[in-house]
Design a protein around this motif. Structure first.
Motif, PDB file in Angstrom:
ATOM      1  N   ASP A 115     -24.715   8.145 -94.562  1.00 51.36           N
ATOM      2  CA  ASP A 115     -24.510   9.774 -93.906  1.00 51.36           C
ATOM      3  C   ASP A 115     -23.503  10.530 -95.059  1.00 51.36           C
ATOM      4  OD1 ASP A 115     -25.942   9.704 -91.518  1.00 51.36           O
ATOM      5  OD2 ASP A 115     -24.385   8.863 -90.302  1.00 51.36           O
ATOM      6  N   ARG A 124     -28.757  11.962 -93.750  1.00 51.45           N
ATOM      7  CA  ARG A 124     -28.998  10.849 -93.588  1.00 51.45           C
ATOM      8  C   ARG A 124     -30.161   9.809 -94.333  1.00 51.45           C
ATOM      9  NH1 ARG A 124     -28.436   8.573 -87.685  1.00 51.45           N
ATOM     10  NH2 ARG A 124     -26.212   9.152 -88.149  1.00 51.45           N
TER      11      ARG A 124
ATOM     12  N   ASP B 254     -23.758  12.464 -84.061  1.00 49.51           N
ATOM     13  CA  ASP B 254     -22.875  12.324 -85.143  1.00 49.51           C
ATOM     14  C   ASP B 254     -21.560  12.377 -84.784  1.00 49.51           C
ATOM     15  OD1 ASP B 254     -25.128  11.581 -86.684  1.00 49.51           O
ATOM     16  OD2 ASP B 254     -25.329  13.764 -87.235  1.00 49.51           O
ATOM     17  N   ASP B 257     -18.357  10.571 -86.401  1.00 48.57           N
ATOM     18  CA  ASP B 257     -17.967  11.115 -87.520  1.00 48.57           C
ATOM     19  C   ASP B 257     -17.139  12.351 -87.672  1.00 48.57           C
ATOM     20  OD1 ASP B 257     -19.449   8.786 -88.313  1.00 48.57           O
ATOM     21  OD2 ASP B 257     -21.162  10.039 -88.909  1.00 48.57           O
TER      22      ASP B 257
END
Lengths: 445, 261
Positions: A115, A124, B254, B257
């Motif tokens: 990522d 990604r 996500d 992150d």
């Protein structure tokens, strides 16, 4: 298996060179999942099997702005019944194909992606699963990745969904006046299609609709050879999604163009005569999904229209073929927070072929129903669930029950029963003699 | 000492509505990111530990968006919970749950706000509201502080405005001891829908960070489920972390992150 060597070398290089925190050993997985399952057929030994699965996972940062995830899956089957003999992995692309270890083992790369961001675009890159649908247990818009049917549809989708080598790019649309909206583009030059069980496998598909119209116990020896068009771009999946919120509703609009992972029959002329093989045609899917909350209920809706999806036919000469027709699939689902902390979910899906298909091996309309009930006890240590998946008039169904117990945050044991009922020509009834009771133990290290 | 509490009033001669108002306008910063350690101990002695990251951002109209994502243990790593707290009086809040095994976010019924947050003693509403009591949900009464409270604290009783709200929250009333300096409710006793003791929330540690009164340790003793959950916030950083527009369901996958930035 050149790609395996290349991937292992790449991963080893990535892990060894990753500059993580002091003392961190990137060659050691951050997690290893172990799953052991033993199943006994009810009442005969028709469904006995045992399997051990290992899932090591590596995650980390290559730099402050690049993260990676690698996960593998190693499966060993004790009884060689789920995929007797050498597993048929012909549905996988060369780059995505697992590696067979003898007759009973398979090792595969599940995830291998990085990522990173380029400006406002989150990228990604690598082997990944992309989930766009809003349904549980059924698929309309969850159509980017193919699926493994080695255990029919009894495996959770995150385990049966097959990752594709792909690029996914996602960006906010605030710059064009849509602050709560996102656009996502996907390009997957990976010609992997569904993994189907062979004719001697425990969950071999018997119903004529899944075997180009051949009645149970007849037809060609499987696996049939697969033929695709040449060229990565010709077989690639292209997808786009725009999603966001309007007046409390979650909305998504989807376009997918790619190889239909469901096989189609093709007669190939050989010197020895005509040979039946499998092929795959491209199809386009336009879809919309919506979800909203209304008091104690969440309503989910999903619909997909394909103007050119192939339908398998069987002519008066008995030879299978296919024809492209329009196809519309629509589902409505309700999730209700019930009494005594129960979660109840009901989904109804109607899959309709538009046009004249009197010679098709499937009915013009399929109606599928799912009902799910779950309740946890003892501070969520004990989980109980009941799931019904049924077709048509509910005479064709599988009933699934599960009781699980969490010893702690790392280990769980569960008792599962899967009961099929129906005619052997039906979707679920084809496994009517393969009910089973299984015990499984999972642990994360 | 009270930061930007322009609307805060002296603690004497305050009405119940004034106290509730001062609690609700307590400065909380436009954005915050922090790590969270959770420990749940049952009466039988078993202990569960969880670690998470928590983020919140408010927009110009005061609409709050928040996300909690578990980082440990491995079995639930990546599980995330997001809320959109609407600033509009006639609009309900929205909630989503992301489970890594499912791969996409799930909408949670708006009316499920009284359900317990992933096995802890805090409800979804407790997690979202961060010790504020919405005037949309409650009517307020002055009361003596709960027994055992420190002297000098103010007493406030809040009662759901309707049966429907009481059903959604799972409470028939709450009784709070409020610190008139920080306008933090430092002790809250909740009654279930039958008027029985349900749970007690105690603020164990709070202090000013960047001029904002900040919860550092909070504990909930659930009398009916017989367990105690403690949330300990660390690495609290204001005006860092994701922006308001980053809090959308598509970004939940996500969220591991997400970083203070």
């Amino acid at each position: 298996m050149t790609w395996v060597k290349a991937t292992v070398a790449l991963c080893a290089g990535l892990l060894a060179s990753a500059p993580g925190q002091a003392g961190e050993n990137h060659l050691v997985p951050v997690e290893v999942g172990v799953h052991v399952e033993a199943a006994a057929g009810i009442p005969s030994d028709r469904s006995d099997f045992a399997e051990v699965t290992l899932v090591p996972v590596w995650e980390g940062d290559v730099s402050a702005s690049i993260n990676y995830r690698l996960s593998a899956r190693v499966r060993f089957e004790g009884s060689d019944r789920l995929a007797p003999g050498q597993p048929d992995l012909s549905g996988y692309s060369y780059a995505g194909r697992p590696l067979a270890i003898g007759d009973t083992g398979v090792i595969e790369l599940r995830d291998a992606y990085a990522d990173f961001a380029l400006g406002d675009v989150d990228l990604r890159l690598g082997k990944q699963q992309i989930v766009w649908g809003k349904l549980y247990g059924f698929k309309i818009l969850d159509a980017i990745n193919p699926q493994s049917f080695r255990r029919f549809i009894l495996e959770d989708f995150d385990k049966s969904r097959v990752g594709l080598w792909s690029v996914s790019a996602r960006t906010p649309l605030g710059a064009v006046g849509l602050p709560d909206w996102r656009a996502q583009l996907v390009f997957a030059p990976d010609a992997t299609v569904h993994e189907l069980p062979t004719s001697t496998a425990l969950f071999a598909l018997q119903a004529p609709r899944f075997r180009f119209g051949a009645p149970p116990g007849t037809g060609e020896e499987e696996p049939l050879a697969i033929e695709l068009q040449d060229g990565a771009l010709e077989n690639a999946v292209y997808g786009g999604r725009v999603s966001g919120m309007v007046s409390g509703l979650d909305l998504a609009f989807v376009i997918i163009s790619g190889l239909d992972p469901e096989p189609l029959p093709k007669l190939q002329m050989r010197e020895t005569g005509a040979e039946l093989i499998r092929t795959h045609e491209r199809r386009t899917l336009y879809g919309v999904s919506a979800a909203g909350s209304f008091g104690r209920t969440v309503i989910r809706f999903e619909s997909g229209y394909s103007p050119d999806r192939a339908v398998v036919t069987r002519g008066v000469d008995g030879m299978p073929s296919f024809r492209k027709e329009g196809r519309l699939a629509t589902a409505l689902a309700l999730d209700v927070s019930g009494p005594f902390d129960t979660l109840m979910s009901v989904q109804v899906l109607e899959d309709h072929v538009l046009g004249d298909i009197t010679d098709a091996v499937r009915p013009r309309s399929d109606t599928l129903v799912s009902a799910f009930l779950r309740r946890d006890f003892a501070d969520e240590r004990i989980g109980t669930s009941l799931q019904l998946l049924a077709a048509d008039d509910l005479s064709d169904f599988v009933l699934r029950t599960r009781v699980s117990y969490e010893f702690d945050d790392t280990s769980e044991v569960s008792l599962n029963a899967d009961i099929f009922s129906g005619d052997q020509n039906d979707i679920f009834g084809q496994f009517d003699d393969r009910d089973f009771l299984s015990v499984s133990w999972s642990r994360v290290f | 000492m009270l930061g930007d509490h322009a609307l805060a009033q002296p603690a004497t001669n305050l009405s119940a509505e004034d106290i509730a108002h001062n609690i609700n306008v307590r400065d909380e910063g436009d954005r915050v990111s922090r790590s969270l350690a959770m420990v749940k101990v049952s009466r039988r002695g078993s202990q569960q530990e969880r670690e998470a990251m928590s983020f919140r951002a408010n927009d110009d109209q005061g609409a709050r968006r928040s996300l909690i994502v578990y980082t440990a243990p491995r079995s639930i790593r990546g599980t995330a919970f997001m809320t959109h707290d609407s600033a509009a009086a006639n609009d309900s809040d929205r909630r989503w749950l992301f489970l890594p095994s499912r791969g996409s976010s799930m909408r949670i019924p708006d009316a499920e706000r009284g359900k317990y947050f992933l096995g802890t003693g805090f409800s979804y509403e407790d997690i979202k509201s961060e010790l504020k009591f919405s005037a949309r949900d409650y009517r307020f009464e002055l009361a003596d502080p709960p027994r055992g409270s420190d002297p000098g604290l103010l007493g406030l009783r809040a009662i759901p405005k309707t049966d429907q709200i009481a059903r959604e929250l799972g409470y028939s009333a709450l009784h709070a001891a409020v610190d008139p300096e920080s306008w933090m409710p430092v002790l809250i006793q909740f009654e279930d829908r039958n008027g029985q003791d349900l749970k007690t929330v105690a603020l164990r540690q709070f202090e000013q960070i960047d001029g904002i009164w900040t919860i550092l340790e909070i504990e909930v003793d659930h009398h009916q489920k017989n367990h105690i959950t403690t949330f300990e916030y660390r690495d609290v950083s204001y005006d860092t972390g994701p922006h308001h527009s980053d809090f959308v369901p598509e970004n939940m996958e996500d969220s591991l992150d997400w970083q203070p930035r």
